[in-house]
Design a protein around this motif. Structure first.
Motif, mmCIF file in Angstrom:
data_model
loop_
_atom_site.group_PDB
_atom_site.id
_atom_site.type_symbol
_atom_site.label_atom_id
_atom_site.label_comp_id
_atom_site.label_asym_id
_atom_site.label_seq_id
_atom_site.Cartn_x
_atom_site.Cartn_y
_atom_site.Cartn_z
ATOM 1 N N ALA A 134 0.831 -1.205 0.000
ATOM 2 C CA ALA A 134 0.000 0.000 0.000
ATOM 3 C C ALA A 134 0.869 1.260 0.000
ATOM 4 N N ALA A 135 1.998 1.209 0.685
ATOM 5 C CA ALA A 135 2.909 2.357 0.692
ATOM 6 C C ALA A 135 3.450 2.621 -0.704
ATOM 7 N N ALA A 136 3.795 1.546 -1.433
ATOM 8 C CA ALA A 136 4.294 1.702 -2.805
ATOM 9 C C ALA A 136 3.223 2.308 -3.701
ATOM 10 N N VAL A 137 1.983 1.847 -3.541
ATOM 11 C CA VAL A 137 0.888 2.370 -4.366
ATOM 12 C C VAL A 137 0.625 3.833 -4.023
ATOM 13 N N ALA A 138 0.710 4.203 -2.742
ATOM 14 C CA ALA A 138 0.502 5.595 -2.341
ATOM 15 C C ALA A 138 1.505 6.509 -3.034
ATOM 16 N N LEU A 139 2.753 6.096 -3.075
ATOM 17 C CA LEU A 139 3.786 6.891 -3.746
ATOM 18 C C LEU A 139 3.553 6.932 -5.248
ATOM 19 N N ALA A 140 3.143 5.820 -5.815
ATOM 20 C CA ALA A 140 2.867 5.774 -7.258
ATOM 21 C C ALA A 140 1.736 6.723 -7.630
ATOM 22 N N GLU A 141 0.675 6.722 -6.819
ATOM 23 C CA GLU A 141 -0.456 7.609 -7.100
ATOM 24 C C GLU A 141 -0.058 9.079 -6.969
ATOM 25 N N ARG A 142 0.804 9.367 -6.015
ATOM 26 C CA ARG A 142 1.249 10.757 -5.854
ATOM 27 C C ARG A 142 2.063 11.214 -7.057
ATOM 28 N N ILE A 143 2.918 10.367 -7.573
ATOM 29 C CA ILE A 143 3.794 10.752 -8.683
ATOM 30 C C ILE A 143 3.027 10.890 -9.991
ATOM 31 N N ALA A 144 2.142 9.961 -10.274
ATOM 32 C CA ALA A 144 1.495 9.925 -11.601
ATOM 33 C C ALA A 144 0.017 10.267 -11.581
ATOM 34 N N GLY A 145 -0.591 10.413 -10.406
ATOM 35 C CA GLY A 145 -2.014 10.727 -10.331
ATOM 36 C C GLY A 145 -2.884 9.517 -10.098
ATOM 37 N N SER A 146 -2.421 8.362 -10.569
ATOM 38 C CA SER A 146 -3.129 7.097 -10.363
ATOM 39 C C SER A 146 -2.135 5.963 -10.554
#
Length: 438
Positions: A134-146
């Motif tokens: 979930a932490a990895a996905v949170a960072l991914a969403e912040r960088i790319a929007g989704s």
């Protein structure tokens, strides 16, 4: 009595025969006579500076890679921090979806809570240290929007590195069945990320090369998550080759484990020893249920093979005669042949236990040859006259970036080669005329 004695004699002779011929053959077989191999589905070991392949086993097949995916995810996070679009101290607010994902006890995670904010650094630590999905996905969403948009960035980065085997559908490496319905468009239930061992080693190569600070994180056994907050937690990493861990191996300082039901146990490792760094990949070592640590044992053997059996050695010193290569014919000259000399030393990777099958051939400089490809006088000492081509049919020169069976090195004349005087040319022509008559 005689018959029984005869039977005993036959039995005794048979046993002696087996002892004499069979057992010594087994005893004579040394470890050096057996080709090195690791007991995994796919593996590779490469030099971290050049990409030289020291060992490859089924390294081209795309297999599930589980959380070793996060090497690519962390690369893009570090890239965003490097270009200023993300900062370590920035805080990210957790959505309901991320909270639910982080509370799935069947996945690697730290618990995150909806509407709470966590720093980029803490989420990165959780991603690296305990493979928190979930932490990895949170960072991914912040960088790319989704997450799907981040997956597109991942695919683009792989493409820029020449990687074609990758099938990337998530930022974390989890199976679509665990994604709580948030899956990449077009992907199917039960799917997860795929990549070959070779291409995964290229990802690790770029991560270490472009962002060596990653080793400051991966070399530590543990880290504090959310220090001095109500969520403060000691996170102990999954790399069992680090100091004070079960399979400790000196020099290991990374990189990433991965485990899913489809992928089995996987590990991408790196070790530094005596100014050398090696990257290793092992995929699908054991089943999800077994996980006895065999991935670390086989990785250790792979690292030893790369470091101990291979060396970067001087194979042809400069200014020395070139072995296995006859003097080159020179037309219209007094000497008739030219001695070749290397201007520079030639170093190559050499397997000390299995010497290579190198061969040499000479390719003259085209501008200095006749229509038959022979060198022509005059030639001055130290003049460049062509190249030697060092060939290895066994692919011992291959890197992860290209299949290289040859190495080219410039050669120079070892002495002045003068043109044949006119009267000797006439005499030579007369000789050739009569030689052709008989």
């Amino acid at each position: 009595m005689k018959k029984r004695h005869s039977a005993q004699s036959i039995l005794t002779f048979s046993l002696l025969f087996l002892l004499f011929f069979f057992i010594p053959q087994q005893a004579d077989a040394s470890e050096g006579d057996v080709e090195f191999a690791v007991d995994v589905s796919a593996a590779i070991a490469i030099d971290a500076d050049t990409g030289k392949i020291f060992y490859a086993q089924n390294a081209e097949e795309a297999l599930p890679i589980a959380s070793t995916t996060k090497l690519l995810t962390m690369y893009l996070i570090l890239e965003a921090i490097d270009n200023g679009s993300l900062s370590w101290d920035e805080e990210i607010i957790i959505s309901k979806h991320l909270e639910e994902l982080s509370h799935n006890i069947n996945l690697s995670n730290v618990f995150l809570f909806e509407n709470y904010a966590y720093s980029v650094r803490d989420l990165f630590i959780a991603t690296e240290k305990v493979s928190a999905n979930a932490a990895a996905v949170a960072l991914a969403e912040r960088i790319a929007g989704s997450e799907p948009a981040f997956v597109e960035l991942m695919r683009a980065k792989l493409n820029s590195w020449g990687i074609r085997s990758g099938y990337i559908i998530s930022a974390s490496g989890i199976n679509n069945d665990d994604a709580l319905g948030q899956i990449f468009p077009g992907s199917q239930p039960g799917e997860e990320n795929l990549m070959s061992a070779r291409d995964l080693s290229i990802v690790a190569y770029h991560l270490i090369k472009d962002f060596p600070e990653i080793l400051d994180y991966t070399s530590k056994k543990s880290e504090i998550f959310a220090a001095e907050t109500e969520f403060e937690t000691l996170l102990v990493g999954t790399n069992q080759l680090l100091e004070d861990q079960k399979f400790y191996k000196e020099g290991v300082d990374g990189l990433k484990t991965g485990t899913t039901e489809l992928a089995g146990t996987c590990f991408v490792g790196t070790i530094a020893k005596e100014d050398r760094r090696v990257i290793t990949v092992v995929l699908n070592v054991e089943t999800f249920e077994e996980d006895s640590g065999k991935r670390f044992i086989e990785t250790g053997r792979l690292m030893d093979h790369a470091l101990n059996d291979w060396e970067y050695a001087l194979v042809y010193p400069k200014n020395s005669p070139i072995p296995s290569l006859d003097d080159v014919i020179v037309k219209n000259s007094i000497q008739e042949t030219a001695s070749l000399r290397l201007k520079d030393d030639i170093f190559m990777w050499v397997n000390k236990k299995q010497p290579g099958d190198l061969s040499l051939r000479f390719e003259p400089e085209a501008s200095g040859t006749d229509i038959d490809g022979n060198l022509q006088a005059p030639i001055a000492k130290d003049e460049y006259i062509g190249n030697i081509i060092i060939e290895s049919p066994s692919h011992s020169m291959d890197t992860v970036f290209f299949a290289g069976q040859t190495l080219t090195a410039a050669v120079y004349a070892d002495q002045d080669i003068e043109v044949l005087p006119w009267y000797l040319k006439v005499w030579q022509s007369i000789q050739n005329f009569f030689d052709n008559l008989f």
